[in-house]
Write an enzyme that holds these catalytic residues in place. Structure first.
Site, PDB file in Angstrom:
ATOM      1  N   ILE A   8       1.054  -1.268   0.016  1.00 18.64           N
ATOM      2  CA  ILE A   8       0.158   0.047   0.040  1.00 18.64           C
ATOM      3  C   ILE A   8       0.827   1.255   0.090  1.00 18.64           C
ATOM      4  O   ILE A   8       1.854   1.432   0.885  1.00 18.64           O
ATOM      5  CB  ILE A   8      -0.922  -0.219   1.430  1.00 18.64           C
ATOM      6  CG1 ILE A   8      -1.676  -1.084   1.437  1.00 18.64           C
ATOM      7  CG2 ILE A   8      -1.935   1.422   1.127  1.00 18.64           C
ATOM      8  CD1 ILE A   8      -2.523  -1.242   2.659  1.00 18.64           C
ATOM      9  N   GLY A  10       1.413   5.464   0.661  1.00 17.59           N
ATOM     10  CA  GLY A  10       0.904   6.606   1.174  1.00 17.59           C
ATOM     11  C   GLY A  10       0.163   6.031   2.493  1.00 17.59           C
ATOM     12  O   GLY A  10      -1.250   6.251   2.485  1.00 17.59           O
ATOM     13  N   GLY A  14      -4.844   9.215   6.329  1.00 13.79           N
ATOM     14  CA  GLY A  14      -6.075   8.798   5.576  1.00 13.79           C
ATOM     15  C   GLY A  14      -6.407   7.501   5.414  1.00 13.79           C
ATOM     16  O   GLY A  14      -6.149   6.622   6.248  1.00 13.79           O
ATOM     17  N   SER A 136     -11.597   8.808  -6.724  1.00 15.71           N
ATOM     18  CA  SER A 136     -12.770   9.750  -5.978  1.00 15.71           C
ATOM     19  C   SER A 136     -13.859   9.813  -6.828  1.00 15.71           C
ATOM     20  O   SER A 136     -13.764   9.636  -8.125  1.00 15.71           O
ATOM     21  CB  SER A 136     -11.708  11.192  -6.012  1.00 15.71           C
ATOM     22  OG  SER A 136     -12.879  12.097  -5.572  1.00 15.71           O
ATOM     23  N   TYR A 149      -6.777  18.450 -10.020  1.00 12.29           N
ATOM     24  CA  TYR A 149      -7.079  16.840  -9.177  1.00 12.29           C
ATOM     25  C   TYR A 149      -8.147  16.011 -10.093  1.00 12.29           C
ATOM     26  O   TYR A 149      -7.680  14.780 -10.074  1.00 12.29           O
ATOM     27  CB  TYR A 149      -7.781  17.411  -7.868  1.00 12.29           C
ATOM     28  CG  TYR A 149      -8.157  16.209  -7.183  1.00 12.29           C
ATOM     29  CD1 TYR A 149      -7.195  15.327  -6.384  1.00 12.29           C
ATOM     30  CD2 TYR A 149      -9.487  15.823  -7.082  1.00 12.29           C
ATOM     31  CE1 TYR A 149      -7.436  14.412  -5.688  1.00 12.29           C
ATOM     32  CE2 TYR A 149      -9.933  14.666  -6.468  1.00 12.29           C
ATOM     33  CZ  TYR A 149      -8.889  13.926  -5.721  1.00 12.29           C
ATOM     34  OH  TYR A 149      -9.225  12.859  -5.033  1.00 12.29           O
TER      35      TYR A 149
END
Length: 280
Positions: A8, A10, A14, A136, A149
């Site tokens: 994984i 990052g 979060g 997202s 983004y």
């Protein structure tokens, strides 16, 4: 089934942190990447046997290749790759610097692409596996003041949708996760904002300022529940191509997609007018 091994990116905050925490607590092995190990000191101390913490800047493409090769070499098999590292950049397109544009592309888009590309030969050689790309609902719905983004999320979704079809014959599944607003550092601490121009005051491009202010109400998404649903998705066969997390995000996305379809349907005659006549 046997405990899985996950890689994984990052994991210092979060979704990455929450995924790692839950996986370690249920006994899985996690190779987690960070830029600062001090942020996951608690996980390192509680799970010294099952948590391997690695330093990685996902804008460093050779380092991505090296980390993936080293991890597969060390563990022999990695069941799930989670491309999670990324951040939000807010501001009108004109307000962003070239450096800001290049950095978010290198982090959110190129870094994710290269992680997936690096893992593919290993997953193929081991007979399959699962890749999860954190996107997202901003990979389907665009708002003003968030253009770069959205560029990275729309881009990585197209990449993953194509690659998913390429690698399905190798028993490799790809899932694009589309969370809505969640109570993570992504929104309230790590978000980066351009140097705002007075010309855009009162412009829709600055509407994000209200969203980033927690005093206006917190995001509805629970990162603990969201992480649990992501983990559960690995048991689903075939791999779901997309997972929308958050009722508000789902409602907004369906509304935007319905409007997009209606717009295309109004163009039926226009589209046909550019074809050669039948028989020619």
């Amino acid at each position: 089934m046997n405990n899985r091994t996950w890689l994984i990116t990052g994991v210092s905050s979060g979704f990455g942190y929450e995924l790692t925490r839950q996986l370690l607590e249920k006994g899985d092995n996690v190779i987690g990447t960070v830029r600062d190990k001090s942020k996951v000191k608690d996980l390192m101390e509680r799970h010294p046997e099952t948590f391997t913490c690695e330093i990685l800047d996902v804008t460093d493409v050779p380092a991505i290749h090296q980390l993936v090769d080293h991890s597969f070499g060390k563990f022999g098999r990695i069941d799930v790759i989670v491309s999670n590292a990324g951040y939000g950049l807010f501001g009108a397109a004109e307000e962003l610097t070239d450096e800001q544009v290049n950095h978010i592309l290198a982090t959110n888009l190129t870094g994710s692409i290269q992680l997936i590309r690096s893992a593919l030969p290993h997953l193929r050689n081991q007979g399959g596996g699962r890749m999860i790309q954190l996107s997202s609902y901003g990979g389907q719905v665009a708002f003003p003041g968030n253009s770069m983004y959205h560029a990275t999320k729309f881009g990585i979704e197209g990449f993953c949708e194509s690659v998913a079809q390429e690698v399905a014959p190798f028993n490799i599944g790809i899932t694009i996760v589309e969370p809505g607003g969640a109570r993570t550092e992504f929104r309230y601490e790590s978000a980066r904002v351009a140097n705002l121009m007075p010309e855009y005051e009162g412009n829709p491009a600055h509407g994000f300022l209200s969203m980033l202010d927690a005093s206006n109400g917190l995001a509805p998404g629970d990162p603990v529940r969201m992480a649990a649903r992501i983990i559960e998705s690995v048991d689903k066969e075939p791999a779901p191509l997309r997972m929308m997390l958050g009722s508000q995000a789902l409602t907004n996305t369906i509304s935007r997609l319905e409007a997009r379809i209606a717009d295309y349907e109004r163009q039926t005659e226009l589209a046909a007018s550019t074809d050669f006549p039948a028989g020619e």
